[in-house]
Design a protein around this motif. Structure first.
Motif, PDB file in Angstrom:
ATOM      1  N   ILE A 119       5.869  -1.913  -3.977  1.00  6.15           N
ATOM      2  CA  ILE A 119       5.317  -0.959  -4.951  1.00  6.15           C
ATOM      3  C   ILE A 119       6.074   0.361  -4.924  1.00  6.15           C
ATOM      4  CG2 ILE A 119       3.501   0.047  -3.507  1.00  6.15           C
ATOM      5  CD1 ILE A 119       2.303  -1.128  -6.690  1.00  6.15           C
ATOM      6  N   VAL A 149      11.178   3.018   7.074  1.00  3.04           N
ATOM      7  CA  VAL A 149      11.615   2.736   8.445  1.00  3.04           C
ATOM      8  C   VAL A 149      12.766   1.722   8.439  1.00  3.04           C
ATOM      9  CG1 VAL A 149       9.461   3.337   9.618  1.00  3.04           C
ATOM     10  CG2 VAL A 149       9.746   1.034   8.679  1.00  3.04           C
ATOM     11  N   ALA A 161       3.884   5.165  -0.433  1.00  5.74           N
ATOM     12  CA  ALA A 161       3.745   3.741  -0.780  1.00  5.74           C
ATOM     13  C   ALA A 161       4.137   2.874   0.410  1.00  5.74           C
ATOM     14  CB  ALA A 161       4.593   3.410  -1.996  1.00  5.74           C
ATOM     15  N   SER A 162       3.908   3.401   1.589  1.00  5.89           N
ATOM     16  CA  SER A 162       4.164   2.666   2.837  1.00  5.89           C
ATOM     17  C   SER A 162       2.934   1.803   3.139  1.00  5.89           C
ATOM     18  CB  SER A 162       4.428   3.675   3.955  1.00  5.89           C
ATOM     19  OG  SER A 162       3.399   4.646   3.939  1.00  5.89           O
ATOM     20  N   PRO A 163       2.978   0.974   4.207  1.00  3.41           N
ATOM     21  CA  PRO A 163       1.794   0.156   4.516  1.00  3.41           C
ATOM     22  C   PRO A 163       0.549   1.022   4.738  1.00  3.41           C
ATOM     23  CG  PRO A 163       3.698  -0.617   5.744  1.00  3.41           C
ATOM     24  CD  PRO A 163       4.114   0.665   5.100  1.00  3.41           C
ATOM     25  N   THR A 180      -0.254   3.471   7.600  1.00  8.06           N
ATOM     26  CA  THR A 180       0.588   4.668   7.795  1.00  8.06           C
ATOM     27  C   THR A 180       0.186   5.809   6.857  1.00  8.06           C
ATOM     28  OG1 THR A 180       2.259   3.994   6.178  1.00  8.06           O
ATOM     29  CG2 THR A 180       2.551   3.169   8.411  1.00  8.06           C
ATOM     30  N   LEU A 224       0.986  10.057   7.087  1.00 10.48           N
ATOM     31  CA  LEU A 224       1.910  10.644   6.102  1.00 10.48           C
ATOM     32  C   LEU A 224       1.196  11.651   5.197  1.00 10.48           C
ATOM     33  CD1 LEU A 224       4.070   7.495   5.218  1.00 10.48           C
ATOM     34  CD2 LEU A 224       4.777   9.514   6.528  1.00 10.48           C
ATOM     35  N   GLU A 254      -0.798   5.751  -2.484  1.00 12.61           N
ATOM     36  CA  GLU A 254      -1.308   4.429  -2.826  1.00 12.61           C
ATOM     37  C   GLU A 254      -2.669   4.187  -2.175  1.00 12.61           C
ATOM     38  OE1 GLU A 254      -1.363   2.049  -4.631  1.00 12.61           O
ATOM     39  OE2 GLU A 254       0.426   2.395  -5.784  1.00 12.61           O
ATOM     40  N   LYS A 255      -3.440   3.304  -2.795  1.00 14.39           N
ATOM     41  CA  LYS A 255      -4.722   2.873  -2.239  1.00 14.39           C
ATOM     42  C   LYS A 255      -4.475   1.823  -1.186  1.00 14.39           C
ATOM     43  CE  LYS A 255      -5.355  -0.935  -2.983  1.00 14.39           C
ATOM     44  NZ  LYS A 255      -4.582  -2.158  -2.535  1.00 14.39           N
ATOM     45  N   PRO A 256      -5.383   1.531  -0.272  1.00 14.05           N
ATOM     46  CA  PRO A 256      -6.493   2.420   0.086  1.00 14.05           C
ATOM     47  C   PRO A 256      -5.981   3.537   0.997  1.00 14.05           C
ATOM     48  CG  PRO A 256      -6.543   0.434   1.448  1.00 14.05           C
ATOM     49  CD  PRO A 256      -5.377   0.285   0.519  1.00 14.05           C
ATOM     50  N   GLY A 298      -4.001   6.377  -5.682  1.00 15.98           N
ATOM     51  CA  GLY A 298      -3.376   5.418  -6.599  1.00 15.98           C
ATOM     52  C   GLY A 298      -4.281   4.318  -7.107  1.00 15.98           C
ATOM     53  N   PHE A 349       0.547  -7.660 -10.546  1.00 13.17           N
ATOM     54  CA  PHE A 349       0.237  -6.260 -10.845  1.00 13.17           C
ATOM     55  C   PHE A 349       1.406  -5.501 -11.455  1.00 13.17           C
ATOM     56  CE2 PHE A 349       1.067  -6.733  -6.272  1.00 13.17           C
ATOM     57  CZ  PHE A 349       2.058  -5.803  -6.018  1.00 13.17           C
ATOM     58  N   TYR A 381       0.768   2.087 -14.299  1.00 16.26           N
ATOM     59  CA  TYR A 381       1.535   2.794 -13.265  1.00 16.26           C
ATOM     60  C   TYR A 381       2.306   3.959 -13.880  1.00 16.26           C
ATOM     61  CZ  TYR A 381       0.640  -1.179 -10.144  1.00 16.26           C
ATOM     62  OH  TYR A 381       0.044  -2.144  -9.364  1.00 16.26           O
TER      63      TYR A 381
HETATM   64  N1  LIG Z   1      -2.035   0.105  -6.621  1.00 11.27           N
HETATM   65  C1  LIG Z   1      -1.593  -1.137  -6.558  1.00 11.27           C
HETATM   66  O1  LIG Z   1      -1.707  -1.878  -7.516  1.00 11.27           O
HETATM   67  C2  LIG Z   1      -0.925  -1.630  -5.301  1.00 11.27           C
HETATM   68  C3  LIG Z   1      -0.219  -2.848  -5.335  1.00 11.27           C
HETATM   69  C4  LIG Z   1       0.439  -3.252  -4.176  1.00 11.27           C
HETATM   70  C5  LIG Z   1       0.376  -2.493  -3.026  1.00 11.27           C
HETATM   71  N2  LIG Z   1      -0.347  -1.343  -3.026  1.00 11.27           N
HETATM   72  C6  LIG Z   1      -0.428  -0.518  -1.808  1.00 11.27           C
HETATM   73  O2  LIG Z   1       0.871   0.011  -1.552  1.00 11.27           O
HETATM   74  C7  LIG Z   1       1.125   0.043  -0.153  1.00 11.27           C
HETATM   75  C8  LIG Z   1       2.435  -0.715   0.139  1.00 11.27           C
HETATM   76  O3  LIG Z   1       2.279  -2.045  -0.278  1.00 11.27           O
HETATM   77  P1  LIG Z   1       3.550  -2.983  -0.612  1.00 11.27           P
HETATM   78  O4  LIG Z   1       2.977  -4.192  -1.218  1.00 11.27           O
HETATM   79  O5  LIG Z   1       4.575  -2.199  -1.370  1.00 11.27           O
HETATM   80  O6  LIG Z   1       4.061  -3.302   0.864  1.00 11.27           O
HETATM   81  P2  LIG Z   1       5.545  -3.728   1.328  1.00 11.27           P
HETATM   82  O7  LIG Z   1       5.359  -4.353   2.647  1.00 11.27           O
HETATM   83  O8  LIG Z   1       6.253  -4.465   0.236  1.00 11.27           O
HETATM   84  O9  LIG Z   1       6.323  -2.348   1.486  1.00 11.27           O
HETATM   85  C9  LIG Z   1       6.041  -1.417   2.503  1.00 11.27           C
HETATM   86  C10 LIG Z   1       7.327  -0.693   2.856  1.00 11.27           C
HETATM   87  O10 LIG Z   1       7.022   0.339   3.784  1.00 11.27           O
HETATM   88  C11 LIG Z   1       7.978   0.284   4.843  1.00 11.27           C
HETATM   89  N3  LIG Z   1       7.375   0.869   6.043  1.00 11.27           N
HETATM   90  C12 LIG Z   1       6.774   0.267   7.105  1.00 11.27           C
HETATM   91  N4  LIG Z   1       6.332   1.196   7.971  1.00 11.27           N
HETATM   92  C13 LIG Z   1       6.642   2.408   7.440  1.00 11.27           C
HETATM   93  C14 LIG Z   1       6.451   3.735   7.855  1.00 11.27           C
HETATM   94  N5  LIG Z   1       5.814   4.027   8.994  1.00 11.27           N
HETATM   95  N6  LIG Z   1       6.922   4.722   7.068  1.00 11.27           N
HETATM   96  C15 LIG Z   1       7.572   4.447   5.912  1.00 11.27           C
HETATM   97  N7  LIG Z   1       7.773   3.206   5.448  1.00 11.27           N
HETATM   98  C16 LIG Z   1       7.318   2.196   6.209  1.00 11.27           C
HETATM   99  C17 LIG Z   1       8.389  -1.164   4.974  1.00 11.27           C
HETATM  100  O11 LIG Z   1       9.668  -1.276   5.579  1.00 11.27           O
HETATM  101  C18 LIG Z   1       8.384  -1.600   3.507  1.00 11.27           C
HETATM  102  O12 LIG Z   1       9.632  -1.357   2.874  1.00 11.27           O
HETATM  103  C19 LIG Z   1      -0.125  -0.539   0.528  1.00 11.27           C
HETATM  104  O13 LIG Z   1      -0.951   0.529   0.926  1.00 11.27           O
HETATM  105  C20 LIG Z   1      -0.802  -1.322  -0.585  1.00 11.27           C
HETATM  106  O14 LIG Z   1      -2.217  -1.379  -0.442  1.00 11.27           O
HETATM  107  C21 LIG Z   1      -0.987  -0.895  -4.138  1.00 11.27           C
END
Ligand SMILES: NC(=O)c1ccc[n+]([C@@H]2O[C@H](COP(=O)([O-])OP(=O)(O)OC[C@H]3O[C@@H](n4cnc5c(N)ncnc54)[C@H](O)[C@@H]3O)[C@@H](O)[C@H]2O)c1
Length: 334
Positions: free
Chosen positions: A12, A34, A69-71, A74, A78, A92-94, A119, A277, A285
């Motif tokens: 995301i 990271v 938009a990290s996990p 975290t 942040l 981003e949520k949650p 988000g 999504f 978005y």
């Molecule tokens: N609003 C929405 O529709 C929606 C959709 C998907 C995900 N999300 C949210 O977005 C967030 C990320 O989800 P995703 O699907 O993109 O996950 P993802 O695993 O694809 O991406 C996460 C990224 O963060 C990096 N990362 C890990 N630890 C980190 C740190 N400490 N600092 C910085 N970066 C770090 C990872 O290397 C990875 O590139 C989650 O909180 C999820 O709930 C929201």
């Protein structure tokens, strides 16, 4: 010009970075992850520099705002670092899956006057928003029933994402709890959740569920039904239906085109729904990021707040408790 640091450049984060880069009055100046390769790949797509040092980014003089938009686990760290650096936040949520951690974060944020927008992108979807607007305008009279269908396309996401996400109620249903509050225009007071493992063994292995039906009551007595599945075989199923004495208003699913085919095997056959999504909520978005940039330019307050994130998480907790104890749970108990 609002200069963004993107914190987390996975699925995301990279998508958000692309939207920011397309705005005429915004730019991406930093991509943080990271995983340096991911940050670098994102920066190559959208501009800006890549880094694995968030403290240096937050101290840089070319960052006006951060997009987190990290996990999920975290986010709080942040958020607090960014707030201490005086940077407006789109997160981003949650907020987190741990209610106590979210409440401690809220208390700590009181020391900083930094806008934080959460988000909940579905609020910006034009169709869902039209349902909310119709209800708010009294088009269907007093709202009596609200039905929210939210089913993800299969197969399940990678195990690492599932392990970090906090489970169905806190990761996925939380969008629907926020949508319920958004359309209702009032709080939910009571939650009764039934859930099951019907889709894939990975969810049970992680102590999670993949299928749920949740019934809720609002403060004024309207009834809400949320149904979730981690799998469809026809695309991303996202519908919102509001019903009252004066009618019904519904936000339907979206398809790549409006073409229907008729033949000797089927009539009115149409393509599967938009996949997930990123496709279904593309407009949402974009509108979410525009809303954040416009809010900063106007010096206003965010339209989706930390409090909205906290209240939606309370409903996730109530649903989880209800499922575990097999009884209706009032939000006041949480
Ligand atoms: N609003 C929405 O529709 C929606 C959709 C998907 C995900 N999300 C949210 O977005 C967030 C990320 O989800 P995703 O699907 O993109 O996950 P993802 O695993 O694809 O991406 C996460 C990224 O963060 C990096 N990362 C890990 N630890 C980190 C740190 N400490 N600092 C910085 N970066 C770090 C990872 O290397 C990875 O590139 C989650 O909180 C999820 O709930 C929201």
């Amino acid at each position: 010009m609002v200069r963004f640091a993107i914190l987390g450049t996975g699925r995301i984060g990279a998508m958000h970075a692309g939207i920011v880069a397309r705005q005429p009055d915004a730019a991406v100046t930093w991509c943080y992850d990271v995983d340096h390769d991911r940050a670098a790949a994102c920066a190559a797509q959208v501009g800006g520099r890549a880094s694995t040092d968030v403290d240096a980014i937050l101290a840089a003089d070319d960052v006006d705002a951060v997009l987190i938009a990290s996990p999920t686990n975290t986010h709080v760290d942040l958020i607090l670092k960014s707030a201490a650096a005086g940077k407006p936040i789109l997160c981003e949520k949650p907020i987190d899956v741990d209610l106590a951690k979210v409440e401690a974060c809220r208390a700590a944020l009181a020391d900083f006057d930094v806008p934080l927008q959460l988000g909940f992108n579905r609020r910006f979807d034009p169709s869902h928003r039209a349902v909310r607007d119709a209800v708010a305008a009294g088009e269907i009279g007093a709202l009596e029933l609200l039905v929210i269908t939210s089913r993800d396309p299969g197969p399940p996401p990678p195990r690492a994402i599932l392990e970090a996400c906090g489970g169905l109620f806190r990761d996925t249903s939380i969008h629907d709890f926020d949508m319920a509050r958004f359309v209702l225009g009032e709080e939910v007071t009571e939650v009764y959740a039934m859930a099951a493992n019907r889709v894939d063994p990975v969810f049970a292995e992680l102590g999670d569920v993949d299928t749920a039906m949740i019934v809720m009551r609002s403060a004024s007595g309207a009834l809400v039904h949320v149904n979730n599945s981690r799998r469809t075989n026809y695309g991303y199923d996202q519908r919102v239906e509001a019903f009252g004495a004066d009618g019904m208003v519904r936000s339907n699913n979206h398809r790549p085109s409006e073409v229907s085919r008729h033949g000797d095997q089927a009539t009115a056959a149409r393509t599967p729904l938009l996949h997930f999504f990123i496709e279904r909520y593309a407009a949402a978005y974009e509108a979410e990021i525009r809303d954040f940039i416009d809010m900063l330019a106007a010096g206003g307050r965010p339209s989706v707040t930390f409090d909205d994130g906290h209240r939606a998480l309370l409903l996730s907790e109530a649903a989880l408790q209800s499922y575990r104890e097999n009884r209706p749970v009032t939000v006041a108990e949480i």
